[in-house]
Design a protein around this motif. Structure first.
Motif, PDB file in Angstrom:
ATOM      1  N   ASP A 168       7.795  -8.010  -0.205  1.00  0.00           N
ATOM      2  CA  ASP A 168       8.397  -6.927  -0.986  1.00  0.00           C
ATOM      3  C   ASP A 168       9.050  -5.934  -0.024  1.00  0.00           C
ATOM      4  O   ASP A 168       8.566  -4.815   0.186  1.00  0.00           O
ATOM      5  N   ARG A 169      10.162  -6.354   0.557  1.00  0.00           N
ATOM      6  CA  ARG A 169      10.858  -5.504   1.528  1.00  0.00           C
ATOM      7  C   ARG A 169      11.403  -4.246   0.884  1.00  0.00           C
ATOM      8  O   ARG A 169      11.465  -3.186   1.513  1.00  0.00           O
ATOM      9  N   GLU A 170      11.836  -4.341  -0.363  1.00  0.00           N
ATOM     10  CA  GLU A 170      12.399  -3.174  -1.040  1.00  0.00           C
ATOM     11  C   GLU A 170      11.358  -2.073  -1.188  1.00  0.00           C
ATOM     12  O   GLU A 170      11.624  -0.903  -0.902  1.00  0.00           O
ATOM     13  N   ARG A 171      10.163  -2.455  -1.603  1.00  0.00           N
ATOM     14  CA  ARG A 171       9.099  -1.462  -1.716  1.00  0.00           C
ATOM     15  C   ARG A 171       8.729  -0.904  -0.345  1.00  0.00           C
ATOM     16  O   ARG A 171       8.486   0.302  -0.202  1.00  0.00           O
ATOM     17  N   ALA A 172       8.669  -1.765   0.651  1.00  0.00           N
ATOM     18  CA  ALA A 172       8.322  -1.306   1.991  1.00  0.00           C
ATOM     19  C   ALA A 172       9.315  -0.263   2.483  1.00  0.00           C
ATOM     20  O   ALA A 172       8.921   0.776   3.043  1.00  0.00           O
ATOM     21  N   LEU A 173      10.602  -0.502   2.277  1.00  0.00           N
ATOM     22  CA  LEU A 173      11.608   0.449   2.720  1.00  0.00           C
ATOM     23  C   LEU A 173      11.480   1.775   1.970  1.00  0.00           C
ATOM     24  O   LEU A 173      11.564   2.849   2.582  1.00  0.00           O
ATOM     25  N   ARG A 174      11.261   1.714   0.662  1.00  0.00           N
ATOM     26  CA  ARG A 174      11.071   2.951  -0.106  1.00  0.00           C
ATOM     27  C   ARG A 174       9.873   3.727   0.421  1.00  0.00           C
ATOM     28  O   ARG A 174       9.913   4.959   0.526  1.00  0.00           O
ATOM     29  N   SER A 175       8.801   3.009   0.739  1.00  0.00           N
ATOM     30  CA  SER A 175       7.593   3.653   1.249  1.00  0.00           C
ATOM     31  C   SER A 175       7.868   4.368   2.564  1.00  0.00           C
ATOM     32  O   SER A 175       7.425   5.510   2.780  1.00  0.00           O
ATOM     33  N   MET A 176       8.613   3.721   3.445  1.00  0.00           N
ATOM     34  CA  MET A 176       8.907   4.312   4.741  1.00  0.00           C
ATOM     35  C   MET A 176       9.777   5.555   4.598  1.00  0.00           C
ATOM     36  O   MET A 176       9.545   6.580   5.265  1.00  0.00           O
ATOM     37  N   VAL A 177      10.774   5.494   3.719  1.00  0.00           N
ATOM     38  CA  VAL A 177      11.645   6.654   3.507  1.00  0.00           C
ATOM     39  C   VAL A 177      10.855   7.801   2.887  1.00  0.00           C
ATOM     40  O   VAL A 177      11.003   8.972   3.276  1.00  0.00           O
ATOM     41  N   SER A 178       9.988   7.492   1.913  1.00  0.00           N
ATOM     42  CA  SER A 178       9.231   8.545   1.234  1.00  0.00           C
ATOM     43  C   SER A 178       8.283   9.269   2.175  1.00  0.00           C
ATOM     44  O   SER A 178       7.925  10.423   1.935  1.00  0.00           O
ATOM     45  N   ALA A 179       7.865   8.596   3.251  1.00  0.00           N
ATOM     46  CA  ALA A 179       6.921   9.210   4.182  1.00  0.00           C
ATOM     47  C   ALA A 179       7.572  10.183   5.149  1.00  0.00           C
ATOM     48  O   ALA A 179       6.873  10.917   5.859  1.00  0.00           O
ATOM     49  N   ASP A 186       0.822  -1.206   0.000  1.00  0.00           N
ATOM     50  CA  ASP A 186       0.000   0.000   0.000  1.00  0.00           C
ATOM     51  C   ASP A 186       0.861   1.264   0.000  1.00  0.00           C
ATOM     52  O   ASP A 186       2.024   1.240   0.414  1.00  0.00           O
ATOM     53  N   GLU A 187       0.246   2.368  -0.435  1.00  0.00           N
ATOM     54  CA  GLU A 187       0.905   3.665  -0.334  1.00  0.00           C
ATOM     55  C   GLU A 187       1.026   4.064   1.133  1.00  0.00           C
ATOM     56  O   GLU A 187       0.235   3.623   1.979  1.00  0.00           O
ATOM     57  N   PRO A 188       2.005   4.914   1.478  1.00  0.00           N
ATOM     58  CA  PRO A 188       2.149   5.318   2.883  1.00  0.00           C
ATOM     59  C   PRO A 188       0.881   6.000   3.397  1.00  0.00           C
ATOM     60  O   PRO A 188       0.166   6.644   2.628  1.00  0.00           O
ATOM     61  N   PRO A 189       0.620   5.901   4.686  1.00  0.00           N
ATOM     62  CA  PRO A 189      -0.581   6.518   5.267  1.00  0.00           C
ATOM     63  C   PRO A 189      -0.373   7.998   5.569  1.00  0.00           C
ATOM     64  O   PRO A 189      -0.774   8.493   6.632  1.00  0.00           O
ATOM     65  N   GLY A 190       0.283   8.702   4.686  1.00  0.00           N
ATOM     66  CA  GLY A 190       0.583  10.114   4.895  1.00  0.00           C
ATOM     67  C   GLY A 190       2.037  10.395   4.580  1.00  0.00           C
ATOM     68  O   GLY A 190       2.788   9.519   4.146  1.00  0.00           O
ATOM     69  N   ASP A 191       2.425  11.658   4.780  1.00  0.00           N
ATOM     70  CA  ASP A 191       3.821  12.033   4.571  1.00  0.00           C
ATOM     71  C   ASP A 191       4.202  13.088   5.601  1.00  0.00           C
ATOM     72  O   ASP A 191       3.412  13.453   6.462  1.00  0.00           O
ATOM     73  N   GLY A 192       5.435  13.530   5.525  1.00  0.00           N
ATOM     74  CA  GLY A 192       5.895  14.542   6.461  1.00  0.00           C
ATOM     75  C   GLY A 192       6.094  14.045   7.877  1.00  0.00           C
ATOM     76  O   GLY A 192       6.076  14.850   8.829  1.00  0.00           O
ATOM     77  N   PHE A 193       6.318  12.737   8.047  1.00  0.00           N
ATOM     78  CA  PHE A 193       6.511  12.204   9.402  1.00  0.00           C
ATOM     79  C   PHE A 193       7.893  12.588   9.925  1.00  0.00           C
ATOM     80  O   PHE A 193       8.888  12.578   9.202  1.00  0.00           O
ATOM     81  N   ASP A 194       7.947  12.887  11.218  1.00  0.00           N
ATOM     82  CA  ASP A 194       9.224  13.146  11.882  1.00  0.00           C
ATOM     83  C   ASP A 194       9.969  11.854  12.172  1.00  0.00           C
ATOM     84  O   ASP A 194      11.200  11.837  12.233  1.00  0.00           O
ATOM     85  N   LEU A 195       9.218  10.763  12.366  1.00  0.00           N
ATOM     86  CA  LEU A 195       9.805   9.466  12.699  1.00  0.00           C
ATOM     87  C   LEU A 195       8.981   8.367  12.059  1.00  0.00           C
ATOM     88  O   LEU A 195       7.744   8.389  12.113  1.00  0.00           O
ATOM     89  N   VAL A 196       9.671   7.403  11.463  1.00  0.00           N
ATOM     90  CA  VAL A 196       9.045   6.155  11.026  1.00  0.00           C
ATOM     91  C   VAL A 196       9.817   5.016  11.674  1.00  0.00           C
ATOM     92  O   VAL A 196      11.047   4.987  11.637  1.00  0.00           O
ATOM     93  N   HIS A 197       9.075   4.086  12.291  1.00  0.00           N
ATOM     94  CA  HIS A 197       9.714   2.998  13.039  1.00  0.00           C
ATOM     95  C   HIS A 197       9.025   1.681  12.722  1.00  0.00           C
ATOM     96  O   HIS A 197       7.798   1.611  12.595  1.00  0.00           O
ATOM     97  N   ALA A 198       9.823   0.625  12.575  1.00  0.00           N
ATOM     98  CA  ALA A 198       9.297  -0.729  12.428  1.00  0.00           C
ATOM     99  C   ALA A 198      10.181  -1.676  13.232  1.00  0.00           C
ATOM    100  O   ALA A 198      11.406  -1.594  13.161  1.00  0.00           O
ATOM    101  N   ARG A 199       9.547  -2.589  13.974  1.00  0.00           N
ATOM    102  CA  ARG A 199      10.298  -3.572  14.754  1.00  0.00           C
ATOM    103  C   ARG A 199       9.830  -4.976  14.402  1.00  0.00           C
ATOM    104  O   ARG A 199       8.646  -5.296  14.519  1.00  0.00           O
ATOM    105  N   LEU A 236      21.342  -0.948   3.472  1.00  0.00           N
ATOM    106  CA  LEU A 236      20.090  -0.599   2.810  1.00  0.00           C
ATOM    107  C   LEU A 236      19.650   0.820   3.138  1.00  0.00           C
ATOM    108  O   LEU A 236      19.111   1.527   2.270  1.00  0.00           O
ATOM    109  N   LEU A 237      19.888   1.260   4.356  1.00  0.00           N
ATOM    110  CA  LEU A 237      19.525   2.638   4.712  1.00  0.00           C
ATOM    111  C   LEU A 237      20.406   3.633   3.979  1.00  0.00           C
ATOM    112  O   LEU A 237      19.920   4.678   3.519  1.00  0.00           O
ATOM    113  N   ARG A 238      21.697   3.319   3.845  1.00  0.00           N
ATOM    114  CA  ARG A 238      22.565   4.218   3.070  1.00  0.00           C
ATOM    115  C   ARG A 238      22.145   4.250   1.606  1.00  0.00           C
ATOM    116  O   ARG A 238      22.089   5.325   0.986  1.00  0.00           O
ATOM    117  N   GLU A 239      21.848   3.068   1.042  1.00  0.00           N
ATOM    118  CA  GLU A 239      21.444   3.017  -0.359  1.00  0.00           C
ATOM    119  C   GLU A 239      20.118   3.736  -0.597  1.00  0.00           C
ATOM    120  O   GLU A 239      19.854   4.203  -1.712  1.00  0.00           O
TER     121      GLU A 239
END
Length: 264
Positions: free
Chosen positions: A119-130, A98-111, A189-192
């Motif tokens: 699709d981890r690659e897409r998930a990571l892109r989504s989190m960074v874009s948010a 899914d598309e991110p549930p918004g943007d402009g977040f100060d923090l994104v966290h997943a544990r 992956l975070l650097r890339e």
């Protein structure tokens, strides 16, 4: 990925609550230390990805206060109803699809989430874009292949049985698309992904009551899958659960690697 088919450890099973409680005991102090380090305070907007249980969401809500926001997402939000009130917003969401549930977040966290996402690659892109510019991403994930034994000190038949069942569990995970060496890849992956000031550390609990509780709940939750796949018998599992309950084994968890970085 659906809660019933794609994810081996369904949030709606009775043992899921026991697992979330064990995760909170094991990992919350580490997670909260990292969240404090990356900066969480009043008025901040946070996205908690794959929230599952309530402990991290509740902690974030206390930090951001009434002027902030915590968006808690999961493919199954059945255990988040207790925290679904301001400043927390709960949404059903698949981070790998899914598309991110918004943007402009100060923090994104997943544990302990992305290791299970096909699709981890897409998930990571989504989190960074948010993230907003300057926002922080903190991902904490397991690396079962880095230390594959639940009993690192394999000195007797009880420990050998435990390790054999753990190998079966990890086969079930891998067959469903889990990347069992994902944790070690996070800094790269975070650097890339274009993040700056990337750093990481690892936490490896070797024995504790929470490790024991987690193993018992996990084995009971996947019992049917292990037997159906021919990876264990009911007798194997009964014997192992009795060994766990006896309390004489040092049961470890997979190392959890935490990595964080800042969006430029």
């Amino acid at each position: 990925m659906t809660p019933s088919d794609g994810y081996l450890l369904n949030n709606r099973q009775d043992e899921a609550g026991e697992r979330f409680g064990a995760f909170a005991s094991l990992f919350d102090p580490v997670t909260f230390r990292h969240l404090e380090g990356v900066g969480v305070g009043p008025g901040r907007r946070c996205w908690e990805v794959g929230a599952g249980g309530t402990s991290v969401v509740s902690w974030l809500a206390r930090q951001v206060g009434p002027a902030g926001q915590v968006v808690a997402t999961d493919i199954d939000t059945s255990r988040l109803a207790a925290v679904a009130r301001p400043p927390v917003e709960v949404r059903v969401h698949d981070v790998g699809a899914d598309e991110p549930p918004g943007d402009g977040f100060d923090l994104v966290h997943a544990r302990l989430v992305l290791v299970h996402v096909p699709d981890r690659e897409r998930a990571l892109r989504s989190m960074v874009s948010a993230l907003r510019p300057g926002g922080m991403l903190l991902i904490e994930d397991a690396d079962p292949a880095l230390q594959p034994l639940i009993c690192p000190d394999e000195h007797g038949p009880e420990q050998r049985l435990a390790n054999r069942l753990r190998q079966g569990f990890r086969k079930l995970l891998a067959d469903r698309g889990a990347d069992l060496s994902y944790g070690r890849k996070l800094p790269r992956l975070l650097r890339e992904a274009g993040l700056h000031d990337v750093a990481a550390d690892a936490y490896f609990p070797v024995t504790s009551p929470a490790c024991t509780a987690l193993e018992s709940a996990t084995v009971r939750q996947i019992r049917g899958r292990l037997v159906a796949a021919g990876l264990a018998t009911d007798e194997d599992i009964d014997r192992h659960l009795a060994n766990v309950e006896a309390g004489g084994m040092d049961l470890a968890t997979a190392p959890m690697i935490s990595a964080w970085g800042r969006k430029g």
